[in-house]
Design a protein around this motif. Structure first.
Motif, PDB file in Angstrom:
ATOM      1  N   VAL A  62       0.812  -1.216   0.000  1.00 27.62           N
ATOM      2  CA  VAL A  62       0.000   0.000   0.000  1.00 27.62           C
ATOM      3  C   VAL A  62       0.847   1.269   0.000  1.00 27.62           C
ATOM      4  N   ASP A  75      -3.138   1.559  -7.011  1.00 23.41           N
ATOM      5  CA  ASP A  75      -3.103   2.735  -6.163  1.00 23.41           C
ATOM      6  C   ASP A  75      -2.216   2.462  -4.965  1.00 23.41           C
ATOM      7  N   VAL A  80      -4.661   7.311  -3.494  1.00 23.21           N
ATOM      8  CA  VAL A  80      -6.098   7.123  -3.286  1.00 23.21           C
ATOM      9  C   VAL A  80      -6.766   8.475  -3.085  1.00 23.21           C
ATOM     10  N   LEU A  89      -8.144  -0.337  -0.042  1.00 19.74           N
ATOM     11  CA  LEU A  89      -6.839  -0.750  -0.563  1.00 19.74           C
ATOM     12  C   LEU A  89      -6.125  -1.655   0.428  1.00 19.74           C
TER      13      LEU A  89
END
Length: 242
Positions: A62, A75, A80, A89
Motif C-alpha cells: 500500500v 493505487d 487514493v 486498498l
C-alpha cells in the motif's frame, strides 16, 4: 504481540504504537508498526498488529505498490482519493496476502488501523480485519485498539470522548500504553506517537518515545502515584469495620 491505539477526535488524531515483536522468549526485536504517508496533500497513517511478515507485505503493497503485476494499474496511500479508498486498498492487500498463506496450509492473523485526511475530504479512521472487512470510528466510538488491548482499555472507556482535547488524548494514550507495558511482556518500548490536527494535512507531532523520555517517565510515575492515592482514599467496606 503488540499494542496500538488510535483516537479520532473532534480536533484531530492521536495514534500510538509500541515496537516490540515476540517470537518466543529468546527472539525479541523492535520493528516500527506505524507507517505514515504525508506528501503534502494528505496525512495517512497505518498501525499494524499480528504476523510481521504479513503486515510488512501489506505495508509494502500500500505504500510502494510492491507485489503488483507488470502493467497492472494500482493505487497506493499516496494516490487514493479518499480515506474509504485507503481502507479498501489495505483490506484488499491484507485479504490477498492472508489468503495466499492460508492456501499453503498455514494461518496467520493480522489487523490494521488506518487514519488520516486527504485535502478536501473528511478525516476518518478505520479498523481492518484479516477477513478484509472493516469498521469506522464515530463520535460515539472515538478510539480503536489492536493487539494486546485489554490492559489499556479501562482508562479509555472511562475518559475518552469525541471532544477530548488532543493534549489530553496524548496523555490518555500514554497511560493506556503504560498500563499495557506493565502487564504484558510482549509489548515494549520504544513507542511511536503521531498527532494530526484536523484540516491541516501536516503532521503536528511525530515522536519516538523511549524509556528515558522525561515526559513519559513523569506521566507513568504521577499516574501510579495518583492510583495509589485514590486507592488509599476509598472508604473501607462497612462489613469489615469492627
Amino acid at each position: 504481540m503488540t499494542y496500538c491505539v488510535g483516537l479520532c477526535l473532534q480536533d484531530g488524531l492521536v495514534l500510538l504504537s509500541d515496537t516490540r515483536t515476540n517470537a518466543g522468549p529468546d527472539n525479541i526485536a523492535s520493528f516500527p508498526k506505524m507507517h505514515v504517508a504525508a506528501p503534502g496533500d494528505r496525512v495517512i497513517a497505518i498501525m499494524t498488529s499480528g504476523n510481521l511478515a504479513v503486515t510488512q507485505a501489506v505495508v509494502a503493497r500500500v505504500m510502494e505498490g510492491s507485489g503488483v503485476g507488470p502493467g497492472e494499474p494500482f493505487d497506493t496511500l499516496f494516490t487514493v482519493k479518499s480515506m474509504y479508498e485507503a481502507a479498501e486498498l489495505i483490506a484488499g492487500a491484507l485479504t490477498k496476502i492472508c489468503s495466499s498463506i492460508t492456501g499453503s496450509g498455514a494461518f496467520f492473523d493480522a489487523s490494521i488501523i488506518v487514519a488520516g485526511q486527504i485535502a478536501g475530504r473528511r478525516m476518518r479512521m478505520f479498523q481492518i480485519y484479516s477477513a478484509g472487512n472493516f469498521i469506522e470510528s464515530s463520535p460515539d466510538t472515538p478510539f480503536f485498539q489492536i493487539g494486546e488491548t485489554k490492559y489499556g482499555k479501562p482508562i479509555l472507556d472511562r475518559v475518552a470522548h469525541y471532544d477530548t482535547p488532543l493534549e489530553d488524548a496524548v496523555k490518555l494514550a500514554l497511560i493506556s500504553m503504560d498500563s499495557t507495558l506493565r502487564s504484558n511482556f510482549s509489548v515494549g518500548l520504544p513507542m511511536d506517537l503521531l498527532v494530526y490536527r484536523r484540516d491541516t494535512q501536516t503532521v503536528a507531532v511525530q515522536e519516538r518515545i523511549s524509556e528515558d523520555n522525561a515526559y513519559f517517565r513523569s506521566i507513568r510515575d504521577r499516574w501510579s502515584d495518583a492510583l495509589r492515592a485514590a486507592y488509599r482514599d476509598l472508604p473501607a467496606p462497612p462489613w469489615m469495620r469492627s
